[in-house]
Scaffold this motif. Structure first.
Motif, PDB file in Angstrom:
ATOM      1  N   GLU A 275       0.834  -1.204   0.000  1.00  0.00           N
ATOM      2  CA  GLU A 275       0.000   0.000   0.000  1.00  0.00           C
ATOM      3  C   GLU A 275       0.865   1.250   0.000  1.00  0.00           C
ATOM      4  OE1 GLU A 275      -3.750   1.665  -0.233  1.00  0.00           O
ATOM      5  OE2 GLU A 275      -3.222  -0.452  -0.190  1.00  0.00           O
ATOM      6  N   MET A 276       1.945   1.199   0.804  1.00  0.00           N
ATOM      7  CA  MET A 276       2.872   2.327   0.843  1.00  0.00           C
ATOM      8  C   MET A 276       3.526   2.529  -0.519  1.00  0.00           C
ATOM      9  SD  MET A 276       6.407   2.689   2.998  1.00  0.00           S
ATOM     10  CE  MET A 276       7.119   1.394   1.999  1.00  0.00           C
ATOM     11  N   ALA A 277       3.937   1.411  -1.166  1.00  0.00           N
ATOM     12  CA  ALA A 277       4.555   1.524  -2.488  1.00  0.00           C
ATOM     13  C   ALA A 277       3.576   2.086  -3.504  1.00  0.00           C
ATOM     14  CB  ALA A 277       5.062   0.155  -2.941  1.00  0.00           C
ATOM     15  N   SER A 278       2.322   1.636  -3.408  1.00  0.00           N
ATOM     16  CA  SER A 278       1.313   2.145  -4.342  1.00  0.00           C
ATOM     17  C   SER A 278       1.118   3.643  -4.159  1.00  0.00           C
ATOM     18  CB  SER A 278      -0.006   1.407  -4.118  1.00  0.00           C
ATOM     19  OG  SER A 278      -1.020   1.938  -4.926  1.00  0.00           O
ATOM     20  N   ASN A 279       1.032   4.070  -2.893  1.00  0.00           N
ATOM     21  CA  ASN A 279       0.863   5.505  -2.630  1.00  0.00           C
ATOM     22  C   ASN A 279       2.078   6.300  -3.075  1.00  0.00           C
ATOM     23  OD1 ASN A 279      -1.643   5.016  -1.498  1.00  0.00           O
ATOM     24  ND2 ASN A 279      -0.825   4.798   0.575  1.00  0.00           N
ATOM     25  N   LEU A 280       3.275   5.745  -2.795  1.00  0.00           N
ATOM     26  CA  LEU A 280       4.495   6.449  -3.200  1.00  0.00           C
ATOM     27  C   LEU A 280       4.596   6.540  -4.716  1.00  0.00           C
ATOM     28  CD1 LEU A 280       7.176   5.044  -0.722  1.00  0.00           C
ATOM     29  CD2 LEU A 280       6.198   7.338  -0.764  1.00  0.00           C
ATOM     30  N   LEU A 281       4.203   5.455  -5.417  1.00  0.00           N
ATOM     31  CA  LEU A 281       4.266   5.480  -6.862  1.00  0.00           C
ATOM     32  C   LEU A 281       3.290   6.500  -7.432  1.00  0.00           C
ATOM     33  CD1 LEU A 281       5.702   4.137  -9.226  1.00  0.00           C
ATOM     34  CD2 LEU A 281       3.829   2.507  -9.344  1.00  0.00           C
ATOM     35  N   GLY A 282       2.095   6.557  -6.813  1.00  0.00           N
ATOM     36  CA  GLY A 282       1.140   7.559  -7.260  1.00  0.00           C
ATOM     37  C   GLY A 282       1.651   8.967  -7.035  1.00  0.00           C
ATOM     38  N   LYS A 283       2.221   9.186  -5.839  1.00  0.00           N
ATOM     39  CA  LYS A 283       2.761  10.519  -5.553  1.00  0.00           C
ATOM     40  C   LYS A 283       3.952  10.829  -6.453  1.00  0.00           C
ATOM     41  CE  LYS A 283       1.220  10.630  -0.748  1.00  0.00           C
ATOM     42  NZ  LYS A 283       1.627  10.673   0.681  1.00  0.00           N
ATOM     43  N   ALA A 284       4.791   9.803  -6.708  1.00  0.00           N
ATOM     44  CA  ALA A 284       5.938  10.031  -7.600  1.00  0.00           C
ATOM     45  C   ALA A 284       5.466  10.370  -9.004  1.00  0.00           C
ATOM     46  CB  ALA A 284       6.837   8.793  -7.622  1.00  0.00           C
ATOM     47  N   SER A 285       4.399   9.675  -9.453  1.00  0.00           N
ATOM     48  CA  SER A 285       3.866   9.977 -10.783  1.00  0.00           C
ATOM     49  C   SER A 285       3.318  11.394 -10.837  1.00  0.00           C
ATOM     50  CB  SER A 285       2.782   8.967 -11.137  1.00  0.00           C
ATOM     51  OG  SER A 285       2.225   9.259 -12.395  1.00  0.00           O
ATOM     52  N   GLU A 286       2.583  11.776  -9.782  1.00  0.00           N
ATOM     53  CA  GLU A 286       2.057  13.138  -9.743  1.00  0.00           C
ATOM     54  C   GLU A 286       3.187  14.158  -9.692  1.00  0.00           C
ATOM     55  OE1 GLU A 286      -1.010  14.210 -10.073  1.00  0.00           O
ATOM     56  OE2 GLU A 286      -1.682  12.145 -10.402  1.00  0.00           O
ATOM     57  N   ALA A 287       4.225  13.832  -8.881  1.00  0.00           N
ATOM     58  CA  ALA A 287       5.365  14.754  -8.797  1.00  0.00           C
ATOM     59  C   ALA A 287       6.088  14.851 -10.130  1.00  0.00           C
ATOM     60  CB  ALA A 287       6.337  14.287  -7.702  1.00  0.00           C
ATOM     61  N   GLU A 288       6.179  13.702 -10.840  1.00  0.00           N
ATOM     62  CA  GLU A 288       6.832  13.726 -12.153  1.00  0.00           C
ATOM     63  C   GLU A 288       6.028  14.566 -13.141  1.00  0.00           C
ATOM     64  OE1 GLU A 288       8.462  10.565 -15.526  1.00  0.00           O
ATOM     65  OE2 GLU A 288       7.421   9.868 -13.716  1.00  0.00           O
ATOM     66  N   LYS A 289       4.698  14.395 -13.109  1.00  0.00           N
ATOM     67  CA  LYS A 289       3.860  15.199 -13.996  1.00  0.00           C
ATOM     68  C   LYS A 289       3.999  16.682 -13.669  1.00  0.00           C
ATOM     69  CE  LYS A 289       0.323  11.670 -14.829  1.00  0.00           C
ATOM     70  NZ  LYS A 289      -1.105  11.314 -14.610  1.00  0.00           N
ATOM     71  N   MET A 290       3.977  16.977 -12.361  1.00  0.00           N
ATOM     72  CA  MET A 290       4.113  18.371 -11.959  1.00  0.00           C
ATOM     73  C   MET A 290       5.483  18.911 -12.345  1.00  0.00           C
ATOM     74  SD  MET A 290       3.452  19.995  -8.182  1.00  0.00           S
ATOM     75  CE  MET A 290       1.777  19.373  -8.212  1.00  0.00           C
ATOM     76  N   GLY A 291       6.524  18.048 -12.180  1.00  0.00           N
ATOM     77  CA  GLY A 291       7.860  18.482 -12.579  1.00  0.00           C
ATOM     78  C   GLY A 291       7.943  18.767 -14.064  1.00  0.00           C
ATOM     79  N   ARG A 292       7.318  17.869 -14.884  1.00  0.00           N
ATOM     80  CA  ARG A 292       7.313  18.119 -16.330  1.00  0.00           C
ATOM     81  C   ARG A 292       6.532  19.390 -16.661  1.00  0.00           C
ATOM     82  NH1 ARG A 292       6.458  12.391 -16.773  1.00  0.00           N
ATOM     83  NH2 ARG A 292       4.235  12.765 -17.077  1.00  0.00           N
ATOM     84  N   ARG A 293       5.429  19.599 -15.929  1.00  0.00           N
ATOM     85  CA  ARG A 293       4.633  20.802 -16.181  1.00  0.00           C
ATOM     86  C   ARG A 293       5.443  22.050 -15.847  1.00  0.00           C
ATOM     87  NH1 ARG A 293       0.726  19.921 -12.685  1.00  0.00           N
ATOM     88  NH2 ARG A 293      -0.287  18.435 -14.078  1.00  0.00           N
ATOM     89  N   PHE A 294       6.105  22.008 -14.676  1.00  0.00           N
ATOM     90  CA  PHE A 294       6.913  23.165 -14.284  1.00  0.00           C
ATOM     91  C   PHE A 294       8.090  23.356 -15.236  1.00  0.00           C
ATOM     92  CE2 PHE A 294       5.476  22.836  -9.604  1.00  0.00           C
ATOM     93  CZ  PHE A 294       4.346  23.569  -9.919  1.00  0.00           C
TER      94      PHE A 294
END
Length: 644
Positions: A275-294
């Motif tokens: 569950e922790m890995a799933s949450n971290l992967l989701g947050k990492a994906s969101e952070a990656e998207k946000m990083g690409r957006r920025f």
């Protein structure tokens, strides 16, 4: 395996199993020996009772009269012989050592030694108990035989059954007895070893079963810590979906089985890790998207943005920053601002921002490939533990240049109109005052008319510029133009001016050169260029009009042999009201807007205008226009070309 949970657990269990096995083996052997000795002692006692019951009553009743001393009577000697014979017979029949003592502990007979040489046996434990009326046994080293023996003694009573009159003892050598116990000991040892090995193998399997899920979970946690979250996330995703909660869009790992046979006690830990890995992967994906957006926002920003650490080292730079500092893409990160900026003012702003921890702004000039005026805003970045700053620099060179041009334009328009207005007003007031002769009045009226015409030309030129600055698609019409027709028309317009100045007109134009353009505007541009060339050419010289095809463009050039234009003035020669030759001022009759009109006509057609000059050799003004009509270049790009 060294230092692993399995190794440590197995070592502890092995030590425990071996300790228990040794203890059980020791206790088993000791108990076996004790039981065996006790059983043999009881057998000896029973044998002793049996032997005692076989003693002749004739000498058991008179056992007290036995005397082994020298000089005893014949009867005593006979009794002793009878006892010795009985003892020998009993020893031969049973193999036991047989000893007979009287009530005082004196040895009457012994099958293993001479009674005369033996000490009193009343202090022997088994003899002491037998003389006290109690059958007993003991185990000790024999002082007579010199080896370990097992003794069993019974009391001998007279016929009246009163106090014991002596004791009968049977003995067995313990070494021989223990030899008979050897197979039993070996069997016990074998059984103990087999049990220990079985226990060790069973404990190894048990510990392996327990430790394997823990090791696998530890490996999974280690992978998660290294950022490898994807492989086992499918389990958590499947559990979330089975519970009715959709998986995050970023988690699309293929289905994969979890750890097989995870103990129930560790299942919660496994689910928590996934569950922790799933949450971290989701947050990492969101952070990656946000990083690409920025990053996309940063890369597309027109401002130059630099992120610096406390040592003024560049940690981030967008493409605009590389362009502003004339650096190759990707080369700014890691460089020091003091080494690549080329501006002490920029470094000073950065240091002031670091020191004050407050925003600092300022305008400065950067000298890279071209001189640029930039507006810099420095803001603190990060906290007290990791200080840094962000520099945002905007190139305001064009704005500054436009501001200068606007200021100069207002000043020039005011200056250009003030003189004719003053002249018209002054001469009009003079005429109104009267007292002038007819010739003076006519001359004054001619001056008023000439200045009024000059004002009219300035206004017309300004209106032409205003119209040319509008979007060409809304008003510009194109038509096929033959260059020879254009040259004849413009030469006819400037012929009188050339003759008055004694300047010749020459042309070098191909007969078949055609292009699409607004012929009226092209003629106006060429007339302006020819008039300027004639105006500044010395008498007797010639002005030349040339035209040729250059790829998809037609290039027209007007050459003169005047004094030339200074290099600093070439960059501003196409600005409104800008005059390279200040000494001639307005005596030549120009409005100062001709070259500006030429430039805007070129821009309206999607072309460019430029000037080249050499001191004392003359100047060349060129128009470069597309052959087939409007060039896809924007007005801003054309403006940049002509201004450069």
């Amino acid at each position: 395996m060294r230092g692993s949970l399995f190794a440590k657990s197995y070592a502890v269990v092995t030590a425990a199993v071996l300790t228990v096995a040794i203890m059980v083996l020791s206790v088993g052997i000791i108990v076996t020996e004790k039981v065996y000795i006790q059983s043999n002692a009881e057998g000896l006692k029973r044998a002793a009772y049996a032997a005692g019951s076989a003693l002749p009553d004739s000498w058991t009743d008179s056992i007290a009269s036995f005397d082994t001393a020298a000089g005893a009577d014949a009867a005593a000697g006979t009794a002793r012989d009878s006892a010795a014979a009985f003892i020998a017979k009993l020893n031969a029949a049973s193999g036991f050592r047989v000893t007979l003592i009287d009530a005082s502990g004196k040895v009457i007979g012994d099958s293993g030694a001479d009674p005369a040489t033996m000490s009193n046996h009343s202090d022997r434990p088994e003899m002491s108990d037998a003389l006290a009326g109690k059958a007993s046994w003991s185990r000790r080293k024999s002082s007579t035989m010199g080896e370990w023996m097992l003794y069993a003694a019974i009391p001998l009573r007279a016929a009246d059954g009163k106090a014991p009159i002596g004791a009968l003892r049977l003995a067995l050598p313990l070494p021989g007895l223990m030899e008979t116990l050897g197979p039993a000991k070996r069997m016990i040892l074998i059984v103990a070893l087999v049990a220990a090995l079985v226990a060790l193998f069973a404990s190894a399997a048990f510990i392996r079963i327990l430790s394997r899920p823990v090791i696998l979970l530890s490996d999974r946690a280690r992978r998660y810590a290294k950022g490898n979250l994807a492989p086992d996330v499918a389990d958590a995703t499947a559990r979330r979906e089975s519970a009715g909660s959709p998986a995050p869009a970023s988690v699309q790992a293929p289905p994969r089985a979890s750890i097989r046979s995870t103990p129930r006690e560790l299942k919660l830990l496994e689910e928590s890790l996934d569950e922790m890995a799933s949450n971290l992967l989701g947050k990492a994906s969101e952070a990656e998207k946000m990083g690409r957006r920025f990053s996309a926002i940063l890369d597309s920003a027109g401002e130059a943005i630099l992120a610096l650490d406390s040592g003024l080292k560049i940690v981030e730079a967008n493409p605009a920053a590389h362009g502003m500092l004339a650096a190759k893409p990707g080369t700014l990160v890691g460089a020091l601002l003091t080494q690549i900026s080329g501006s002490s003012a920029l470094v000073d702003i950065a240091r002031r921002c670091l020191t004050s921890k407050a925003a600092v702004t300022g305008d400065l000039i950067l000298y890279s490939k071209n001189e640029k005026t930039v507006h810099v805003n420095a803001s603190p970045l990060g906290g007290a533990e990791n200080p840094g700053i962000v520099l945002a620099a905007t190139d305001i060179s064009v704005m500054k240049r436009l501001e200068t041009m606007r200021t100069d334009f207002v000043a020039n328009v005011s200056h250009e109109l003030r003189t004719p207005i003053h002249l018209i007003r002054g001469f009009a007031e003079t005429i109104r005052a009267g007292g002038l002769s007819g010739d003076e009045t006519v001359r004054y009226l001619e001056i008023i008319e000439r200045n009024a015409l000059r004002m009219e030309r300035i206004v017309e030129d300004l209106l032409s510029l205003a119209r040319l600055e509008k979007e060409p698609s809304g008003w510009l019409t194109l038509e096929p133009c033959l260059m020879t027709d254009v040259s004849q028309s413009v030469f006819g317009m400037v012929k009188d001016q050339a003759e008055a100045k004694s300047v010749g007109l020459e042309s070098a134009i191909p007969d078949d050169l055609r292009f699409m353009a607004n012929q009226g505007l092209i003629e106006q541009a060429l007339i302006n260029l020819l008039e300027n060339a004639i105006r500044y050419s010395p008498p007797g010289s010639a002005v030349r009009l040339e035209a040729e095809r250059s790829g998809d463009f037609v290039e027209m050039r007007v050459k003169d042999h005047g004094s030339g234009i200074p290099a600093p003035d070439l960059e501003r020669i196409f600005e409104r009201f800008y005059r390279a030759d200040k000494s001639r001022d307005r005596k030549s009759g120009g409005t100062g807007l001709g070259l500006a009109i030429v430039r805007h006509i070129a821009i309206a057609h999607g072309g460019t205008a430029r000037a080249e000059s050499w001191s004392g050799e003359g100047s060349v003004f060129s128009l470069r226009l597309p052959l087939s009509g409007l060039n896809p270049l924007s007005e801003k790009e054309n403006s940049t070309r002509t201004e450069g």
